[in-house]
Design an enzyme around this catalytic site. Sequence first.
Site, PDB file in Angstrom:
ATOM      1  N   ASP A   1      32.650  33.403  37.298  1.00  0.00           N
ATOM      2  CA  ASP A   1      33.486  32.290  37.773  1.00  0.00           C
ATOM      3  C   ASP A   1      33.971  32.497  39.209  1.00  0.00           C
ATOM      4  OD1 ASP A   1      34.946  34.467  37.016  1.00  0.00           O
ATOM      5  OD2 ASP A   1      36.600  33.339  36.149  1.00  0.00           O
TER       6      ASP A   1
ATOM      7  N   THR B   1      31.376  40.559  38.304  1.00  0.00           N
ATOM      8  CA  THR B   1      32.134  40.143  37.123  1.00  0.00           C
ATOM      9  C   THR B   1      31.195  39.496  36.115  1.00  0.00           C
ATOM     10  OG1 THR B   1      33.696  38.504  36.268  1.00  0.00           O
ATOM     11  CG2 THR B   1      32.878  38.102  38.465  1.00  0.00           C
TER      12      THR B   1
ATOM     13  N   GLY C   1      37.764  44.569  36.718  1.00  0.00           N
ATOM     14  CA  GLY C   1      36.929  44.666  35.506  1.00  0.00           C
ATOM     15  C   GLY C   1      35.543  45.195  35.846  1.00  0.00           C
TER      16      GLY C   1
ATOM     17  N   ARG D   1      36.819  35.434  29.752  1.00  0.00           N
ATOM     18  CA  ARG D   1      38.221  35.111  30.099  1.00  0.00           C
ATOM     19  C   ARG D   1      38.403  33.604  30.108  1.00  0.00           C
ATOM     20  NH1 ARG D   1      40.316  39.628  34.323  1.00  0.00           N
ATOM     21  NH2 ARG D   1      38.226  39.609  35.156  1.00  0.00           N
TER      22      ARG D   1
HETATM   23  P1  ADP Z   1      39.439  41.659  39.497  1.00  0.00           P
HETATM   24  O1  ADP Z   1      39.031  42.183  40.839  1.00  0.00           O
HETATM   25  O2  ADP Z   1      38.434  41.972  38.439  1.00  0.00           O
HETATM   26  O3  ADP Z   1      39.837  40.196  39.564  1.00  0.00           O
HETATM   27  P2  ADP Z   1      42.268  42.429  39.306  1.00  0.00           P
HETATM   28  O4  ADP Z   1      42.782  41.050  39.469  1.00  0.00           O
HETATM   29  O5  ADP Z   1      42.896  43.281  38.257  1.00  0.00           O
HETATM   30  O6  ADP Z   1      40.720  42.504  39.018  1.00  0.00           O
HETATM   31  O7  ADP Z   1      42.459  43.176  40.714  1.00  0.00           O
HETATM   32  C1  ADP Z   1      42.017  44.508  40.879  1.00  0.00           C
HETATM   33  C2  ADP Z   1      42.955  45.261  41.789  1.00  0.00           C
HETATM   34  O8  ADP Z   1      43.016  44.613  43.071  1.00  0.00           O
HETATM   35  C3  ADP Z   1      44.416  45.303  41.343  1.00  0.00           C
HETATM   36  O9  ADP Z   1      44.662  46.301  40.386  1.00  0.00           O
HETATM   37  C4  ADP Z   1      45.109  45.630  42.646  1.00  0.00           C
HETATM   38  O10 ADP Z   1      45.023  46.995  42.952  1.00  0.00           O
HETATM   39  C5  ADP Z   1      44.286  44.834  43.663  1.00  0.00           C
HETATM   40  N1  ADP Z   1      44.932  43.538  43.919  1.00  0.00           N
HETATM   41  C6  ADP Z   1      44.842  42.391  43.232  1.00  0.00           C
HETATM   42  N2  ADP Z   1      45.628  41.417  43.739  1.00  0.00           N
HETATM   43  C7  ADP Z   1      46.262  41.985  44.799  1.00  0.00           C
HETATM   44  C8  ADP Z   1      47.231  41.526  45.750  1.00  0.00           C
HETATM   45  N3  ADP Z   1      47.707  40.276  45.715  1.00  0.00           N
HETATM   46  N4  ADP Z   1      47.661  42.401  46.684  1.00  0.00           N
HETATM   47  C9  ADP Z   1      47.186  43.650  46.722  1.00  0.00           C
HETATM   48  N5  ADP Z   1      46.289  44.152  45.868  1.00  0.00           N
HETATM   49  C10 ADP Z   1      45.827  43.342  44.918  1.00  0.00           C
END
Ligand code: ADP
Length: 326
Positions: free
Chosen positions: A133, A129, A14, A175
Amino acid sequence: MNKPTKIGVLTSGGDSPGMNAAIRAVVRTGLHYGLEVFGIHRGYAGMVEDDIEPMNSRSVANIIQRGGTILKTARCKEFMTPEGRKIAYDNLRKHGIDGLVIIGGDGSFRGAQIFSNEYDIPCIGIPGTIDKDMAGTDFTIGFDTAVNTAVRAIDKIRDTADAHDRLFIVEVMGRDAGYIALHSGIATGAEHILIPETKTNVEEIIAGLTEKEKRRKLVNLIVVAEGDDTGGGDEVGKMVKERLPNADVRVCILGHIQRGGSPTCLDRLIASRMGYHAVECLMEGKHNVMVGIVNNRMHYLPLDNAVKAKERFNKEWLRIVKILAS
Ligand code: ADP
């Protein structure tokens, strides 16, 4: 441990206002130490698709005040697979990149940790973010801007609520966290603040509104976090309309305006500090930590532990809401 000579910076997950200030700090601190710095576009997608370009001091000129992220951000499914991460690694190797700074949330840090375990590339995380959180830091980049945007919007809503004697229910982002709701609700004098961290007592709210109706206090403001257990602003609006058919009730979902706009001074400042210290970490040979700020000092948390933190809200905060809204 070898110091990196070429580093990549990316924004992932995000978006949040202040990410540009962090990119700027990483690039300029890297250049200060004689490193080559590469911008990786659209988060991990840019690593997988080789959307990577060298950056210089001018690439980050005039961006500290801009919301969004010049590198763009994305979610990347391919990076979740070992095959996708292998392609990403090969692309980094092609450019000689031997250190990474990831600006994002806990999901992005999880990806970085897995990648770094597989390919031994030091990864430093910067928490970006609006939801705030994250464990291991008092601040995340973007929260202060988002909450100030919410406050300005709610102030405007209060003016029109006052003109018409209306009850407004305003839903804010966050969220599954209630920080934006709690902070903006207190700062705008909301009568009720509904957050996911506490169970919402609808009966208590209805009783409070009924009592205020009797006192002819007709302007009421309820701030609801989008992740509240009631289901959010629309649901609360329905419930209140059902129970108080005479009240003039309106619902306003603030939405994505909370993600955009010029970052506040605080967000620019923490982004600059975190960006600078992320590069310092790489120069010191640190591996896989998130750069946080705790009690105004830099705090380094292993990426493994850089997870979403469920706040045990200080009961005092909720007491303040109750007393000040009475
Ligand atoms: P944020 O960083 O805002 O929490 P996301 O949870 O969507 O956002 O994670 C962003 C990106 O990080 C995902 O689209 C993916 O490419 C990578 N990512 C997240 N979790 C994993 C995982 N368990 N293994 C590998 N890449 C991951």
